[in-house]
Design a protein around this motif. Sequence first.
Motif, PDB file in Angstrom:
ATOM      1  N   GLY A  58       0.834  -1.184   0.000  1.00  0.00           N
ATOM      2  CA  GLY A  58       0.000   0.000   0.000  1.00  0.00           C
ATOM      3  C   GLY A  58       0.874   1.240   0.000  1.00  0.00           C
ATOM      4  N   GLU A  59       0.266   2.396   0.195  1.00  0.00           N
ATOM      5  CA  GLU A  59       1.051   3.629   0.219  1.00  0.00           C
ATOM      6  C   GLU A  59       1.003   4.232   1.620  1.00  0.00           C
ATOM      7  N   LEU A  60       1.701   5.361   1.789  1.00  0.00           N
ATOM      8  CA  LEU A  60       1.675   6.016   3.088  1.00  0.00           C
ATOM      9  C   LEU A  60       0.257   6.484   3.378  1.00  0.00           C
ATOM     10  N   ASP A  61      -0.094   6.436   4.624  1.00  0.00           N
ATOM     11  CA  ASP A  61      -1.447   6.772   5.017  1.00  0.00           C
ATOM     12  C   ASP A  61      -1.664   8.284   4.989  1.00  0.00           C
ATOM     13  N   GLU A  62      -2.525   8.734   4.096  1.00  0.00           N
ATOM     14  CA  GLU A  62      -2.785  10.171   3.950  1.00  0.00           C
ATOM     15  C   GLU A  62      -3.312  10.783   5.256  1.00  0.00           C
ATOM     16  N   GLU A  63      -4.143  10.032   5.942  1.00  0.00           N
ATOM     17  CA  GLU A  63      -4.707  10.522   7.209  1.00  0.00           C
ATOM     18  C   GLU A  63      -3.583  10.845   8.188  1.00  0.00           C
ATOM     19  N   GLN A  64      -2.640   9.920   8.270  1.00  0.00           N
ATOM     20  CA  GLN A  64      -1.533  10.112   9.203  1.00  0.00           C
ATOM     21  C   GLN A  64      -0.679  11.305   8.788  1.00  0.00           C
ATOM     22  N   LEU A  65      -0.438  11.401   7.468  1.00  0.00           N
ATOM     23  CA  LEU A  65       0.353  12.531   6.971  1.00  0.00           C
ATOM     24  C   LEU A  65      -0.352  13.842   7.299  1.00  0.00           C
ATOM     25  N   PHE A  66      -1.638  13.855   7.026  1.00  0.00           N
ATOM     26  CA  PHE A  66      -2.411  15.075   7.256  1.00  0.00           C
ATOM     27  C   PHE A  66      -2.405  15.454   8.738  1.00  0.00           C
ATOM     28  N   TYR A  67      -2.532  14.426   9.562  1.00  0.00           N
ATOM     29  CA  TYR A  67      -2.539  14.676  11.009  1.00  0.00           C
ATOM     30  C   TYR A  67      -1.250  15.379  11.427  1.00  0.00           C
ATOM     31  N   MET A  68      -0.151  14.849  10.933  1.00  0.00           N
ATOM     32  CA  MET A  68       1.131  15.460  11.301  1.00  0.00           C
ATOM     33  C   MET A  68       1.279  16.856  10.714  1.00  0.00           C
ATOM     34  N   GLN A  69       0.838  16.998   9.467  1.00  0.00           N
ATOM     35  CA  GLN A  69       0.909  18.318   8.837  1.00  0.00           C
ATOM     36  C   GLN A  69       0.079  19.331   9.622  1.00  0.00           C
ATOM     37  N   SER A  70      -1.065  18.878  10.084  1.00  0.00           N
ATOM     38  CA  SER A  70      -1.950  19.788  10.818  1.00  0.00           C
ATOM     39  C   SER A  70      -1.326  20.206  12.149  1.00  0.00           C
ATOM     40  N   ARG A  71      -0.308  19.436  12.577  1.00  0.00           N
ATOM     41  CA  ARG A  71       0.402  19.836  13.796  1.00  0.00           C
ATOM     42  C   ARG A  71       1.691  20.562  13.453  1.00  0.00           C
ATOM     43  N   GLY A  72       1.772  21.032  12.211  1.00  0.00           N
ATOM     44  CA  GLY A  72       2.887  21.885  11.843  1.00  0.00           C
ATOM     45  C   GLY A  72       4.116  21.166  11.323  1.00  0.00           C
ATOM     46  N   ILE A  73       4.059  19.855  11.158  1.00  0.00           N
ATOM     47  CA  ILE A  73       5.219  19.115  10.647  1.00  0.00           C
ATOM     48  C   ILE A  73       5.167  19.138   9.126  1.00  0.00           C
ATOM     49  N   GLY A  74       6.295  19.472   8.502  1.00  0.00           N
ATOM     50  CA  GLY A  74       6.340  19.534   7.042  1.00  0.00           C
ATOM     51  C   GLY A  74       6.045  18.172   6.438  1.00  0.00           C
ATOM     52  N   ARG A  75       5.479  18.163   5.244  1.00  0.00           N
ATOM     53  CA  ARG A  75       5.056  16.914   4.617  1.00  0.00           C
ATOM     54  C   ARG A  75       6.217  15.934   4.426  1.00  0.00           C
ATOM     55  N   GLU A  76       7.368  16.471   3.981  1.00  0.00           N
ATOM     56  CA  GLU A  76       8.510  15.582   3.753  1.00  0.00           C
ATOM     57  C   GLU A  76       8.997  14.966   5.058  1.00  0.00           C
TER      58      GLU A  76
END
Lengths: 415, 252, 482
Positions: free
Chosen positions: A361-379
């Motif tokens: 599968g691929e990286l979980d978008e939900e998890q990525l978004f969660y981290m991004q929403s806490r200010g962590i850059g996408r990369e």
Amino acid sequence: MGGLVQQQDFDAQAPWLSALRNAGLQAFEKQGFPTARTEAWKYTKPRALNVDDYVLSVAGGKTEKEEIPFDCYSFYFNNGVFDGNVPELPDGVEVMSLAQAAQTDFAQDYLGQAADVADKPFAALNQYYLSSGVCVHILPFVQLDKPLLFINHTLAGETNLLMNLRNLIVVENGAQAELVEYFHYTGTVKSRYLTNIVNEVFLAPDSVLKHYKVQAEAFKAGHIALTAVNAEKNAFYKSLTLQTGADIARNETHVKLLSEQAGAEVDAAYQMNGWATIDTTTDIEHLAPCTHSEQLVKGVVGGEAKGVFQGKIHIAPHAVKTEGRQLHKALLLSDKAEVDAKPELEIFADDVKCSHGAASGELDEEQLFYMQSRGIGRETAKQILIDAYLEELIAKVEDENIRKWIKLKIKTDNL
Amino acid sequence: MATPLLEIENLHAGVCDKEIIKGFNLTINEGEVHAIMGPNGAGKSTLSNVLCGKAGYEVTAGSVRFKGKDLLRMSPEERAREGVFLCMQYPVEIPGVPTTAFLKHSVNAVRKHHNLLELDTMEFIKMVREEGKKLGIDGEMIKRPLNVGFSGGEKKRLETLQMSILKPALSILDEADSGLDIDALKVVAEGVNGLRDGQRSMLVITHYQRLLNYVVPDFVHVYADGRIVKSGTKELALELEEKGYAEFVREK
Amino acid sequence: MQKNKPEIADESGDKYKYGFVTDIDADTVPKGLNEDIIRLISAKKGEPDWLLEFRLKAFEHWQTMEEPTWAKLAYDKIGYQDLCYYSAPKQKVAPTSLEEVDKELLDTYEKLGIPLKEQEVLAGVVAVDAVFDSVSVATTYRAKLAEKGVIFCSISEAVKEYPDLVKKYLGSVVPYTDNFFACLNSAVFTDGSFVYIPQGVKCPMELSTYFRINAKNTGQFERTLIVADDESYVSYLEGCTAPQRDENQLHAAIVEIVVMKDAEVKYSTVQNWYPGDKDGKGGVYNFVTKRAACRGANSKISWTQVETGSAVTWKYPSCILQGDNSVGEFYSVAITNNHQQADTGTKMIHIGRNTTSKIISKGISAGFSNQTYRGLVKVSPSAVGVRNYSQCDSLLIGSNCGSHTVPYIENRNKTAVIEHEATTSKISDEQLFYCQQRGIGEEEAVSLIVNGFCKEVMQHLPMEFAIEAAKLINISLEGSVG
């Protein structure tokens, strides 16, 4: 310069050795180079390795010491040739070069006994050369205090080196040892050298070998490795391989659990991008009752790279009360990445517990978004998730310093 | 005098080469309830498994007679059909097999053995519903695959239901209270007590005295190191609860 | 080439004139396979030129192919030139009364509760027509179906009556070049079924080639073509729950299914060809190519199979998921006992967006048998949002059998979520003891547990079929315990 098979003169060697080498050549010629129809090479196309401008590596060059962050007994292999320097070892551990060992009955007893060449063309080639490597002999009940470290350094230049290495590791009754293999290069990134290595491991009753490997070859290189293990009663083989380099790489582990209570844990991680094909192939043969094996393989594939997993659990007739488990998981990071898996169960005994699983599968978008929403850059978020993904595997390395070192070898910066 | 229901004489049994039951004697007459209490590792489960004929156990000496017949020569299903029921500590899950279908197979196998007509589906469903109601088992539960995903309480209630529909002459309750909260325990105990009719006998195997508050035994035996080390009445159970098994374990 | 064609046609016409074809009527077709035989088959069936050409091209290609050897199957080499490709040599060896039929076969009929008359048909003692007025049965059905515009007939009839439909779809899912056995079938297929469900029609009944027993002797090289037009639905049953006595060693059938937009096809099979005797003598080689193409968006194909027969099975019902959101399902129970061998599984080829597939495979090996699940899940780069779930469980009964699982998973799209799980074990002692403790005998306990193990698949079979299939499972496992 020449192809994979180059003229060798070994008439002067002991008759058993020249016979063995001849047999290697014959086995290679009988099989030929893998074609598109060779089932064992269905997903990894080694065509790019079949060229005629190889220069057989015979001289190693100067050894450059490496900074290694854990205590160990280091052995240096330069351009596929052992430099001959054996560090001071504790009692009960004997190491000599393959050339020296070839003069002994000891080598005759073991060489070519674990690595089957009939269906493995590269191992057959390797047996034809038998030019460089070491023999390690751990005497009964010796508990080696520090790991043995084999540093394989290729000084990649304009010529395409052909390197054949054969190591013999014999662990006697009740003895325990750790082995770390490290493959890396300096020099021309685009060098198309080929490392063709075979390790033969013999585990006597009640012995243990823990085997870690990091493969970080040059980006155009080929790396074909076979580790063949014969495990006797109550012996245990544990391995973890991390592959991040080479253009075409196959790390193959073939374990024969020959007697009761023998066990194996064969884990692997692969992580790459570009156009590489990285292949993890395992074949665990349960040949006696009450044997057990476990495998966890995880991959992270970006760019236009291809991850391949072929895993086989074979259970022979009457090898009852056996347990074999296998799990392969892969993460695809890009639109052009590919993962091919062929997990296989071949079972001829009824009272067994076997399972395999595969997932991709691929990286979980939900998890990525969660981290991004806490200010962590996408990369950064991606890197955190990839690290976490591989952590499950890396955590299996018991020695903390080795674990840290392997972790450093995971390259997530360019995914 | 009538033939005792169960006579165990000098039973020796074990697994592989390890002897676990070491000269066990017990006689149970019709209608009696016996409790066997013992510390962990005394071989309590081995005893129930040997009596029911589970594979993997070897009887090396002694005899077990059930209604005067040699029990040890019977297959597990023959023992069950003759009337030996084991209420299991951990009933196994069998995926895909509906509980009702299983119960019907079981009931009819036992009936057939006793030369009774097999029940048809309607009769069977009616009986299961009636008996189930007493134990708080609804129709939904028995439609599910056998024991699959059942809670500890549900599994024990289903065991009790089977006991009540199979009407065994001897019920062996192996740690019947393990994993049950007090409410579930009461339901199971009521079910068990409902089966006490002066004819059916029971062998209650337990570590704790708790269950015996609800299923009051006629006799209590202390079981340690593979044999009965002391026998008495229900008061013995209370004594054990107070003092523990230490005294008996030391005795060996 | 063009110039040659009329000559060839003339030649075959000549042969007909001189009574060569008449010889076939007398069932004296020479053994072997060559262009003449194919022309004869075609002429005998009164086929149009395009179909003859199709056969000839297939034959030409077949001669360049090699029999596949990758499956885990071991059987004696098939002498393709020793086979008879038209008409039925079996009539010569057919028994004349039930007394001459294998006792074991009759026992099985008994257990399945099959009426005597039907037993005679199954055992090949009498023809179908002797029992049923097959013509009238067919007509009753047809009238009912015709009302809805559903076409259900033999493929030979379809070639004559609906040539455009057949021409358009025949070989469009399984091209004759596909594989060795499919290619052979394309050259020599004798008969089979044709189904067409028009747009928007839900077929009012389950279609079946057998109304319990085979309505037509379709022979070794059966060919089925099903086309479900937009928004249509059909459930198709193939097979016979009773073992069929059959002297034909080789069966190489093709089933092609085309599913258009919003259409759904359910295809259920119970395969119980003669498995050979206890020592592995005799039995059918069942080499079948089954494939469905979900061409339209939101289309769905569901394969359900219960495989208990044949000495050797080589079969991979596949789904090509082209239409966006199309769905492929494969539910399989395979049981092998004695010396049977089966290499079976499925292929899920994901091409369209958001296509999903599910594979549930239950294999049971007993006796000296060997069984392999072989499956492919392939996700092409274009297939965004693919979901696949595969579960392959194997059960071993006895210590002389083998069970193998060989899935191939090829993912070229990062958005795909693929999960594969497989387990192999024997029936647990705990489960067996539990049943026995409740008075259930060992053999009955095994059959209970095995039926439970297969439940997930069986529930996808139509009701009556499922009941008979469950009985069949028990019969197949007889003698495997103890």
